[in-house]
Motif scaffolding. Structure first.
Motif, mmCIF file in Angstrom:
data_model
loop_
_atom_site.group_PDB
_atom_site.id
_atom_site.type_symbol
_atom_site.label_atom_id
_atom_site.label_comp_id
_atom_site.label_asym_id
_atom_site.label_seq_id
_atom_site.Cartn_x
_atom_site.Cartn_y
_atom_site.Cartn_z
ATOM 1 N N ARG A 278 0.859 -1.178 0.000
ATOM 2 C CA ARG A 278 0.000 0.000 0.000
ATOM 3 C C ARG A 278 0.901 1.236 0.000
ATOM 4 O O ARG A 278 1.281 1.756 1.049
ATOM 5 N N PRO A 279 1.254 1.717 -1.194
ATOM 6 C CA PRO A 279 2.241 2.790 -1.299
ATOM 7 C C PRO A 279 1.640 4.187 -1.117
ATOM 8 O O PRO A 279 0.506 4.464 -1.501
ATOM 9 N N ALA A 280 2.452 5.059 -0.533
ATOM 10 C CA ALA A 280 2.121 6.480 -0.413
ATOM 11 C C ALA A 280 3.071 7.264 -1.293
ATOM 12 O O ALA A 280 4.258 6.945 -1.378
ATOM 13 N N ALA A 281 2.555 8.297 -1.945
ATOM 14 C CA ALA A 281 3.383 9.103 -2.833
ATOM 15 C C ALA A 281 2.967 10.568 -2.752
ATOM 16 O O ALA A 281 1.782 10.885 -2.585
ATOM 17 N N ILE A 282 3.943 11.439 -2.890
ATOM 18 C CA ILE A 282 3.676 12.876 -3.015
ATOM 19 C C ILE A 282 3.481 13.177 -4.490
ATOM 20 O O ILE A 282 4.276 12.748 -5.335
ATOM 21 N N LEU A 283 2.440 13.905 -4.817
ATOM 22 C CA LEU A 283 2.188 14.265 -6.203
ATOM 23 C C LEU A 283 2.984 15.508 -6.586
ATOM 24 O O LEU A 283 3.129 16.443 -5.788
ATOM 25 N N LYS A 284 3.490 15.524 -7.800
ATOM 26 C CA LYS A 284 4.300 16.642 -8.259
ATOM 27 C C LYS A 284 3.513 17.946 -8.264
ATOM 28 O O LYS A 284 4.073 19.035 -8.145
ATOM 29 N N SER A 285 2.200 17.856 -8.357
ATOM 30 C CA SER A 285 1.351 19.046 -8.382
ATOM 31 C C SER A 285 1.071 19.618 -7.000
ATOM 32 O O SER A 285 0.336 20.598 -6.873
ATOM 33 N N THR A 286 1.649 19.036 -5.954
ATOM 34 C CA THR A 286 1.354 19.501 -4.597
ATOM 35 C C THR A 286 1.641 20.984 -4.421
ATOM 36 O O THR A 286 2.619 21.514 -4.951
ATOM 37 N N GLN A 287 0.774 21.635 -3.667
ATOM 38 C CA GLN A 287 0.975 23.031 -3.290
ATOM 39 C C GLN A 287 1.457 23.153 -1.846
ATOM 40 O O GLN A 287 1.609 24.254 -1.329
ATOM 41 N N HIS A 288 1.694 21.997 -1.210
ATOM 42 C CA HIS A 288 2.092 21.981 0.204
ATOM 43 C C HIS A 288 3.211 20.959 0.380
ATOM 44 O O HIS A 288 3.089 19.999 1.135
#
Length: 357
Positions: A278-288
């Motif tokens: 169950r992977p977690a990832a930060i999206l490149k579009s993040t504003q935070h």
């Protein structure tokens, strides 16, 4: 709902979506004038990783659950950071469909999916933001996480055969057992277009067995195995006794139901099964960005990994064991090929769902 053909491989129009998510950023949810998208302060210096600026107290997380665990993880992070998390929960399919619908105005900062090939597809399309310096990342199972820090499998489940202990007197020991006459019309299997873990099982089994693996699913169809919604929808009739067995059952759901006193148990077939990270990832579009990195750090912390173990999931970290379920070294595994699974997921989904209509 997202077309099942694009469910596992990062979307058919991935290149266009990647461009949209990376450059077509909406103003909603942006930082203040003193904080840039990459977390730099007005003087150009970077904020410390994990330190949320007073003007940037927000994070949006899309999580495939489980519901109780996701809420506890969010609460723990909020208490530690002071950041307010907006949480959306759904199956992997629903999360990817929501991201597709929001592609011109990206909302999520972090996604937690129930399927490794799905997040590998996001990485392949350039939609993930690497975080190679995540705390405790070196303690994760290296087979489940990205060495460049594009995704981190903070937990995992195993797929097994869940059965009603009142209805099934001799428990099955092999996947092939469920094609026998005594299980006629008594078996559910989750829909792979709705369940990332179910598709992990199907593609994993086929990657290990080759094209001959389809024979098992053909035998299931002939024996009245029913495709029954997502994981919980497939499991509930077995808990109530309307059905006897779930094939490709998510084990933590079974363990939780059993702990509540339900007449249910699970077995891992002797020929091996599939683990569904169950992977977690930060999206490149993040504003935070800094808040997102701090959230990943929290997911990998001792506190969060203990919450994972308490939820009857396999912890992502190899140095933490679960005490309410079978651990990884106690589960026989098939020799799966994750690359093959990711490349063939959409085709397997289409063929399987057509077979079981």
């Amino acid at each position: 709902m997202m077309n099942r053909r694009v469910f596992r491989t990062g979307w058919k129009k991935g290149a266009m979506l990647a461009l949209t998510l990376t450059f077509g950023l909406a103003v909603a949810g942006c930082g203040t004038a003193t904080t840039s998208k990459n977390g730099a302060q007005a003087d150009g210096t970077a904020k410390p990783a994990g330190a949320a600026a007073s003007t940037d107290q927000r994070l949006v997380v899309y999580s495939a659950g489980p519901d109780g665990l996701a809420k506890k993880l969010v609460a723990g992070y909020e208490a530690q950071s002071g950041v307010k998390v907006e949480l959306f929960q759904g199956t992997t399919g629903k999360i990817l469909a929501r991201m597709e619908a929001e592609k011109t105005n990206p909302v999520a900062d972090v996604v937690v999916l129930a399927s490794l090939p799905s997040v590998q597809g996001l990485k392949k399309e350039g939609l993930t933001l690497p975080y190679p310096d995540a705390k405790n990342a070196d303690k994760l199972n290296p087979d489940w996480s990205d060495k460049e820090g594009n995704y981190f499998s903070t937990s995992a489940s195993a797929l097994g055969i869940a059965y009603n202990t009142k209805l099934v007197k001799t428990r099955p020991t092999s996947w092939a057992d469920l094609a026998k006459p005594e299980y006629k019309d008594q078996v559910n299997i989750p829909d792979p277009s709705l369940s990332g873990s179910a598709l992990d099982f199907m593609t994993g089994y086929l990657s290990a067995k080759g094209d001959g693996g389809w024979t098992l699913f053909e035998q299931y169809k002939a024996n009245g195995v029913a495709m029954a919604g997502a994981n919980q929808e497939a499991l509930d009739p077995v808990i109530t006794g309307a059905k006897g067995v779930v094939v490709a059952a998510v084990d933590y759901m079974t363990y939780k139901a059993k702990a509540k006193g339900e007449p249910i148990d699970i077995v891992y077939p002797t020929e091996g099964t599939v683990i569904s990270p169950r992977p977690a990832a930060i999206l490149k579009s993040t504003q935070h960005e800094q808040n997102a990195k701090a959230f990943i750090d929290y997911l990998l912390s001792d506190e969060a990994q203990k919450l994972v173990a308490d939820a009857s999931l396999l912890p992502g970290r190899t140095d933490i064991k679960a005490d309410k379920r079978a651990n990884l070294d106690e589960i026989p595994l098939l020799k799966t090929n994750w690359e093959w699974m990711g490349e063939h997921g959409s085709d397997v989904t289409e063929k399987f769902t057509q077979m079981f209509k």
